[in-house]
Enzyme design. Structure first.
Site, short mmCIF file in Angstrom:
data_model
loop_
_atom_site.label_atom_id
_atom_site.label_comp_id
_atom_site.label_asym_id
_atom_site.label_seq_id
_atom_site.Cartn_x
_atom_site.Cartn_y
_atom_site.Cartn_z
CG ASP A 126 -2.15 1.00 1.16
OD1 ASP A 126 -2.55 0.99 -0.36
OD2 ASP A 126 -2.52 1.36 2.18
CB CYS A 190 -22.82 2.79 2.10
SG CYS A 190 -21.42 4.16 2.42
CB CYS A 206 -16.60 6.84 2.07
SG CYS A 206 -15.41 4.96 2.84
CB CYS A 230 -17.22 3.15 8.54
SG CYS A 230 -18.68 2.61 8.23
CB CYS A 233 -19.42 -1.89 3.10
SG CYS A 233 -17.23 -1.56 3.34
#
Length: 316
Positions: A126, A190, A206, A230, A233
């Site tokens: 990443d 969401c 988001c 979060c 999802c």
């Protein structure tokens, strides 16, 4: 070196799944979709996603003579993400920063590949302009769901990815003909309506982006006490129903983090923040960002990721 030896290296590194893809250029359609996404501004303030467009198209530019892209997936799932103060944290951030942990593990595997084959390697976790989920899917490690995340059979989407680019040519691993169930639970759950139902996301809506990457001061109401990230999802996704707990101890939750309350965050000093989150991904939001999130958070129940609602979404 054959794939069976590579498998041994990656299993010793703790990978839950792995695969190999030839290091070729990204398909024109995939490149176009990404560039249109950036041009539309749906990446928000993440300007680094605009950088190095040629490398995103041609990953071989990351390592001269690269022949293979090795992808390894590591589960970070732990059922506990709610602290004593009713706060919730993105599960990937509860333990040691995966960037450091996975790089260390894959660097050992890369060194073994070089020692055995003489081929150069480069580890990416990443931190390089590599289309990670695209290459993971091409290597057969998983498939991309409607929430835009990679779903790894047997582990779900609770995985972080690491890559080794190498000049040694390994045999490509086949991609199984699997796909997202298409139930749409992630889209409906969401809180920011950030998912378009086709695997695309508008980062500006988001909650993970807003609580981690966004540097502005205005925040939406953060229900369920979600002060960093979060996960909703993922929590409602049927593919994650039976996700096993991670075997990587470094990813287990830190008691000090789970012990935080909104009041403790509001009163936290920079020294306390630096000590508690040393070697943690939470450092990315900085103390000011965490305080901002805490000010917008409502602890306790109140979102589609709550346990009872999750069971209802799954039809239990």
């Amino acid at each position: 070196m054959e794939n069976v030896e590579l498998q041994g290296l990656l299993e010793r590194a703790g990978a839950d799944a792995w695969g190999v893809a030839p290091c070729t250029d990204v398909a024109e359609e995939d490149a176009r979709l990404y560039e249109e996404w950036v041009a539309s501004g749906r990446h928000g303030e993440m300007k680094y996603l605009e950088s190095w467009p040629e490398i995103r198209r041609r990953p071989g530019l990351l390592l001269e003579g690269a022949r293979s892209i090795i992808c390894a997936a590591f589960s970070y799932y732990n059922p506990e993400n709610r602290g004593e103060g009713g706060l919730r944290w993105a599960r990937y951030a509860l333990g040691t920063d995966y960037h450091d942990e996975i790089r260390r593990r894959l660097s050992e595997a890369a060194e073994a590949i070089t020692e055995k084959t003489g081929a150069e390697c480069r580890v990416c976790v990443d931190t390089a302009p590599l289309r990670e989920r695209l290459w993971a899917e091409r290597a057969g490690v998983g498939y991309i769901g409607k929430n835009g995340l990679l779903i790894v059979p047997g582990a779900g989407s609770w995985c972080v990815l690491g890559f080794i680019l190498t000049g040694h040519e390994f045999s490509p691993t086949p991609a199984e003909p699997r796909s997202c169930l298409g139930c749409g639970r992630c889209v409906r759950a969401c809180p920011g309506q950030a998912l378009d139902g086709r695997g695309g996301i508008d980062a500006r809506r988001c909650r993970s982006y807003l609580t981690i990457e966004y540097r502005g001061s205005e925040m939406p109401r953060l229900t369920g006490g979600r002060v960093y990230g979060c996960d909703i999802c993922q929590e409602v996704c049927p593919h994650n129903r039976y996700a096993p707990t991670t075997r990587t101890e470094a990813f287990w939750p830190r008691p000090g983090v789970l012990g935080l309350t909104l009041g403790k965050i509001a009163e936290m000093t920079q020294e306390e923040f630096s000590t508690l989150f040393r070697g943690s991904a939470v450092k990315r939001t900085k103390l000011a960002g965490l305080r901002r999130n805490a000010a917008a958070a409502e602890p306790g129940e109140g979102d589609a990721g709550d346990d009872a609602k999750t069971r209802d979404n799954l039809g239990e």
